[in-house]
Design an enzyme around this catalytic site. Structure first.
Site, mmCIF file in Angstrom:
data_model
loop_
_atom_site.group_PDB
_atom_site.id
_atom_site.type_symbol
_atom_site.label_atom_id
_atom_site.label_comp_id
_atom_site.label_asym_id
_atom_site.label_seq_id
_atom_site.Cartn_x
_atom_site.Cartn_y
_atom_site.Cartn_z
ATOM 1 N N HIS A 86 0.532 -0.905 0.395
ATOM 2 C CA HIS A 86 0.023 0.012 0.115
ATOM 3 C C HIS A 86 0.446 0.978 -0.043
ATOM 4 C CE1 HIS A 86 -3.524 -2.489 1.945
ATOM 5 N NE2 HIS A 86 -3.324 -2.732 0.586
ATOM 6 N N GLU A 137 -9.937 -11.815 -10.493
ATOM 7 C CA GLU A 137 -9.204 -11.857 -9.468
ATOM 8 C C GLU A 137 -8.395 -12.622 -9.383
ATOM 9 O OE1 GLU A 137 -9.769 -7.694 -6.996
ATOM 10 O OE2 GLU A 137 -11.627 -8.753 -6.970
ATOM 11 N N ASP A 179 -4.419 -8.404 -7.179
ATOM 12 C CA ASP A 179 -4.946 -9.968 -6.469
ATOM 13 C C ASP A 179 -4.661 -11.243 -7.405
ATOM 14 O OD1 ASP A 179 -6.338 -9.072 -3.931
ATOM 15 O OD2 ASP A 179 -7.291 -7.990 -4.773
ATOM 16 N N CYS A 195 -7.283 -3.313 -14.304
ATOM 17 C CA CYS A 195 -7.143 -2.236 -13.541
ATOM 18 C C CYS A 195 -5.993 -2.049 -12.781
ATOM 19 C CB CYS A 195 -8.572 -2.141 -13.406
ATOM 20 S SG CYS A 195 -9.299 -3.057 -12.101
#
Length: 779
Positions: free
Chosen positions: A422, A646, A670, A714
C-alpha cells in the site's frame, strides 16, 4: 476521575464494548477502563483473581465502578473484593446496570469528573432511551427539573440526529459549566430532561430537523447557552470536514539522484546516559509531551492526512503501554529501553494478527516508538528530509507515503522488496520517483545516490553526469507525453488502446491528464471515512462529480470491495483465520444485500444521465455472477456490466462467467498474490508477488483468448509503461492506471508496433525478472 472495570464471560464482548464506549469521549479525557473477561481470549468464563487485578489497575481515590454481564460474573466480582486491600474495596461499587448501555453512560459521565454515585446512577439509567423508544419503559417517578432562567432554541442538523457521540459531546459540555440545563424536543413534546445526563438526553430521540428548547439556570447559565448554541451550529461535532486541496504531486519520473537521507531501522541509543528512576520518569514524560505536541501540529497542518497523525498521537497517549513503561522504569530500566521494549512487543502483537490491515498498523507503532525515542535522545527528527534528497527506508508505510512533501522530495528508495504494498502504491499514485528492493546495500548518510527504476538499478556515488542526462531525457519524454496526453493511444500497427484512470476520490478524476475515462472507481475508498453507510443520493452525487470531472467520459464503478486488507468502518466483519481467503468483495454482500442494492440504485440513476459501467469484485463462480445480476435488476440503456477477474479460478473459467456480460477487468494485484501464494503486504514474500511472473501472464492470456467480451486491466501492472505494452500485445483492450502514469503509458503505446512485442516469448520465460529483461532489451 473514577475508574471503571468491565467483567464479562467473553473477552471479545468486553473488548468491543470498551471500544464502543471509548469512542464517546476524547482520549485525553477518558477514565481508566480495565477489563477482566474470559478465561483467555477464546474461552468463556470469569476469574475472581483477574477481576481483583483489574480493580487494582483502575483504582482511583474517586472510586471504582464495576459493570458485569451475568451469572458468575457477579460472584467473581464479589469474591474479588475479598482479595483487594480493604481500603480499595471500600471505594468499589458493583452495578447491575446493563453492560453495554451502562458502560457508555458511565464513561461519558465519568469523563466530566462526576462522583462515583452520580456515575452509578447514570449507568443504571442506561436502558431508558431504548425503553422509551420501544414503548416498554417502566413507569417511574421522574426527578424534578429545575425551572430555567434563560432559554434558547437550536435545531438538530445532524444527518442521524442526536445519536450517541454528539449527545456525549453535549453532555460533556454541559457538565463543564456551573449551571443546570434542560432540553425539550419541541417537535415531539418530550422533555424537559436533564442535559447533564447522557441517558436522559438519549430518551429525547431527537432526529434531524427537530427543534430543541434549551433552558438553563445557575451562575453560568448565559455562558452554557452560548456554548450549546455554538455546538449546535457545528452539528454537535459531527460537521463534515471541508474539502482540502490535494497534496502536491511529484515529478512522475522513474529516475532520481540526490543526497541520501537514511532512516535507520532503529534509533541509536548508545550515547544515552540514564539517571535514577525519578529522573528517567521525568525525561519520558517530557518526551511524550514533545511527541504529542509534534503530532498535534502535524494533525492540524496536514492537508490530507491529519487522521494518520491523530492515530499516532493516540498511540503516544495510550495509557496501557505507558503504564507498563513507567512500571519498568520504577523497576530500574532506563526510559529508552523500557519504551522500546514495550512498543516492540506491541508491534509484534499487531504483526501476529490475521488481518492484513491490522498487521500494517505495526508500522504505525514503530513510527511512534521512534518518534518518542528521538525526543528522549535528542536525535534529529526524520519527518522532513532535505529538499531533493533521496529518502532511504527499510520499509515504506502508508503514513510516510501519504504525508511526505511529494514536490520537495527527490525520490524514495525502499530496502524491502515488493511493488504492490500500500505504501508503494500511494507513493506512485502521487508521482514520487520510487525504487523498491534495494536490499542491504550500504548507503552513507548524506552521500550521493541515484536510481533508475526502469532499469532496476540503484547506485551509491554514481556517475552524476550520466544520471543528470537520463533525468533530462525522461523530463523531456514526460513533457512531450503531457503535451500529447489528450491524443488517443494508437500504436504504430494501428491498434487504439483505451487508457483510463483509477480513482478513489473526485480529486483523482480532476487531476487525471489524458484519461479516456475511469476504468476503476474504488467506492470503498470514496466512502472509506464514513462510519455510517452513505445514502443512495450521496453515492449518486459523488458518481456524478467524478463523471463531470472526466467531462462525461465513461466511468467504471466497482461495487463495494472490502475484506482482506480493505476494511470499511460502517460494515465491520468478523475476525477470520485467513481473511484473504475469506469474505471479500461480492461474498460479503450475500449476507448484506441491502447495502449492495442501494449502491446499484445510485449507479442506475447516474447511468441514466452519463456513460457508466458497473463491475462486481472478487467473483469466483457463475452463481455469484447470477446473484449479482439479480440484485442489479433492470438495466438503463447504456449501462454496461462486468466482473473483476482476481482469482485463478475466475481466470480459468472466464468463458462461463462472462456469458451475458459486456466486459471483464483483470485486477492484477490480487490475481498475482493468489497465483503466487504471496501476500503483497508481507515484505518477507512480497518479491514473489511479481505481476510479470509468466504464470500470471498465462492467466491473463487465457482470459483474453476465452472471455468473448472486452478485456481490461485495472491493476498496478497497467501503470507501468513497459508492462502496459506487453498487456496490449496480449490483446488487452483497456488499461486503467494511476493518474500520473497515464500520459507515459499512452506515449509508450504510440511508439510501439505491438506485432513486434515478444509476447509469446514472455509467456514461456523463466520468471518475472526474465520477462522484465526481455522487455528492456526489445523495447
Amino acid at each position: 476521575m473514577i475508574g471503571i472495570v468491565v467483567v464479562s464471560h467473553s473477552h471479545a464482548l468486553a473488548t468491543a464494548a470498551v471500544a464502543l464506549a471509548s469512542e464517546m469521549v476524547a482520549e485525553d479525557n477518558r477514565p481508566v477502563i480495565a477489563v477482566a473477561a474470559g478465561l483467555d481470549e477464546k474461552t468463556f468464563g470469569t476469574d475472581a483473581m483477574a477481576v481483583s487485578e483489574a480493580i487494582a489497575a483502575a483504582d482511583s481515590p474517586d472510586g471504582v465502578l464495576v459493570l458485569l454481564d451475568l451469572g458468575s460474573a457477579v460472584l467473581s466480582a464479589e469474591m474479588a473484593l475479598e482479595f483487594v486491600d480493604p481500603s480499595v474495596g471500600e471505594r468499589v461499587k458493583l452495578s447491575s446496570a446493563p453492560l453495554v448501555e451502562g458502560l457508555v453512560a458511565a464513561v461519558v459521565t465519568a469523563s466530566t469528573g462526576a462522583s462515583l454515585d452520580a456515575v452509578v446512577a447514570e449507568a443504571n439509567r442506561g436502558l431508558m432511551a431504548k425503553q422509551e423508544h420501544l414503548g416498554d419503559a417502566l413507569v417511574v417517578e421522574s426527578a424534578p427539573v429545575s425551572a430555567a432562567d434563560q432559554t434558547i432554541e437550536v435545531v438538530v442538523s445532524n444527518e442521524h440526529g442526536l445519536h450517541a457521540r454528539p449527545a456525549a459531546r453535549l453532555v460533556a459540555l454541559v457538565n463543564s459549566f456551573v449551571a443546570t440545563v434542560t432540553l425539550t424536543d419541541l417537535d415531539t413534546g418530550r422533555g424537559p430532561v436533564d442535559a447533564s445526563s447522557l441517558s436522559m438526553v438519549a430518551t429525547l430521540n431527537a432526529q434531524q430537523g427537530h427543534r430543541l428548547q434549551v433552558g438553563a439556570g445557575g451562575p453560568q447559565a448565559g455562558e452554557v447557552l452560548a456554548a450549546i448554541n455554538k455546538l449546535a451550529a457545528e452539528n454537535f461535532g459531527d460537521e463534515p470536514e471541508p474539502e482540502k486541496p490535494s497534496a502536491a504531486s511529484g515529478s512522475g519520473l522513474d529516475v532520481a539522484i540526490g543526497r541520501a537521507f537514511v532512516v535507520a531501522a532503529e534509533v541509536d541509543l548508545s550515547g544515552y546516559e540514564p539517571g535514577d528512576a525519578e529522573a528517567e520518569r521525568q525525561r519520558l514524560e517530557g518526551a511524550l509531551t514533545a511527541a504529542a505536541d509534534e503530532l498535534a501540529h502535524l494533525e492540524t497542518t496536514s492537508r490530507d492526512h491529519g487522521g494518520i497523525f491523530a492515530a499516532h498521537r493516540a498511540l503516544v497517549q495510550d495509557r496501557k503501554p505507558r503504564d507498563a513503561v513507567f512500571t519498568a522504569i520504577a523497576d530500574g530500566s532506563p526510559a529508552p529501553d523500557a519504551w522500546r521494549q514495550t512498543y516492540d512487543e506491541l508491534a509484534a502483537t499487531f504483526e501476529s494478527l490475521d488481518d492484513a490491515y491490522q498487521r500494517e498498523r505495526a508500522q504505525d507503532v514503530r513510527s511512534v516508538r521512534d518518534r518518542v525515542l528521538r525526543a528522549l535522545t535528542g536525535a534529529a527528527t526524520a519527518d522532513e528530509p532535505p529538499a531533493d534528497s533521496i529518502l532511504v527506508v527499510p520499509e515504506l508505510d502508508v503514513a510516510t507515503a501519504a504525508t511526505i512533501d511529494a514536490a520537495r522530495i527527490g525520490g524514495i528508495a525502499v530496502r524491502a522488496a515488493g511493488t504492490t504494498g500500500h505504501g508503494v502504491i500511494v507513493a506512485r499514485s502521487r508521482g514520487i520517483p520510487l525504487i523498491t528492493g534495494i536490499g542491504d546495500v550500504d548507503v552513507p548518510a548524506g552521500g550521493t545516490v541515484a536510481f533508475d527504476a526502469r532499469a532496476g538499478s540503484f547506485e551509491v556515488e554514481p556517475d552524476e553526469a550520466a544520471f543528470r542526462t537520463t533525468i533530462t531525457q525522461r523530463q523531456a519524454e514526460r513533457g512531450q507525453a503531457l503535451a500529447d496526453a489528450d491524443e488517443p493511444a494508437t500504436t504504430l500497427d494501428g491498434r487504439t488502446v483505451e487508457v483510463l484512470v483509477n480513482v478513489g476520490s473526485v480529486q483523482d478524476a480532476i487531476d487525471a491528464r489524458g484519461a479516456d475515462g475511469s476504468g476503476l472507481v474504488r467506492t470503498e475508498v470514496l466512502f472509506g471515512d464514513r462510519r455510517t453507510a452513505p445514502s443512495i443520493d450521496e453515492q449518486a452525487e459523488q458518481f456524478r462529480a467524478i463523471a463531470a470531472a472526466l467531462k462525461g467520459k465513461p466511468i467504471t464503478i466497482r461495487t463495494w470491495d472490502i475484506g482482506g486488507d480493505k476494511p470499511l468502518p460502517f460494515l465491520p466483519q468478523d475476525r477470520e483465520a485467513n481473511p484473504f481467503l475469506g469474505e471479500r468483495g461480492i461474498r460479503v454482500f450475500r449476507r448484506r444485500p441491502e447495502l449492495l442494492r442501494d449502491q446499484l440504485e445510485a449507479i442506475r440513476q447516474v447511468a441514466a444521465e452519463t456513460p457508466v459501467h458497473v463491475m462486481f469484485p472478487m467473483v469466483t463462480t457463475a452463481d455469484e455472477v447470477a446473484w449479482a445480476l439479480e440484485q442489479l435488476g433492470p438495466r438503463p440503456d447504456g449501462l454496461q456490466v462486468g466482473i473483476m477477474v482476481e482469482v485463478p479460478a475466475a481466470a480459468l473459467r472466464v468463458a462461463t462467467l462472462a456469458t451475458g456480460l459486456d466486459f471483464v477487468s483483470i485486477g492484477t494485484n490480487d490475481l498475482t498474490q493468489y497465483t503466487t501464494a504471496a501476500d503483497r503486504t508481507n515484505t518477507a514474500v512480497a518479491s514473489l508477488a511479481d505481476g510479470l511472473d509468466p504464470a500470471v501472464l498465462q492467466l491473463i492470456d487465457h482470459v483474453v483468448q476465452n472471455a468473448g467480451v472486452r478485456v481490461a486491466v485495472c491493476g498496478d501492472l497497467a501503470s507501468d509503461p513497459q508492462s502496459a505494452v506487453l498487456l496490449a500485445a496480449l490483446g488487452v483492450q483497456e488499461l486503467s492506471a494511476v493518474g500520473p502514469q497515464i500520459p507515459l503509458v499512452k506515449a509508450r503505446l504510440r511508439q510501439t508496433d505491438l506485432s513486434q512485442v515478444p509476447a509469446a516469448v514472455a509467456l514461456k520465460a523463466r520468471d518475472g525478472s526474465a520477462v522484465r529483461a526481455l522487455l528492456q532489451e526489445r523495447l
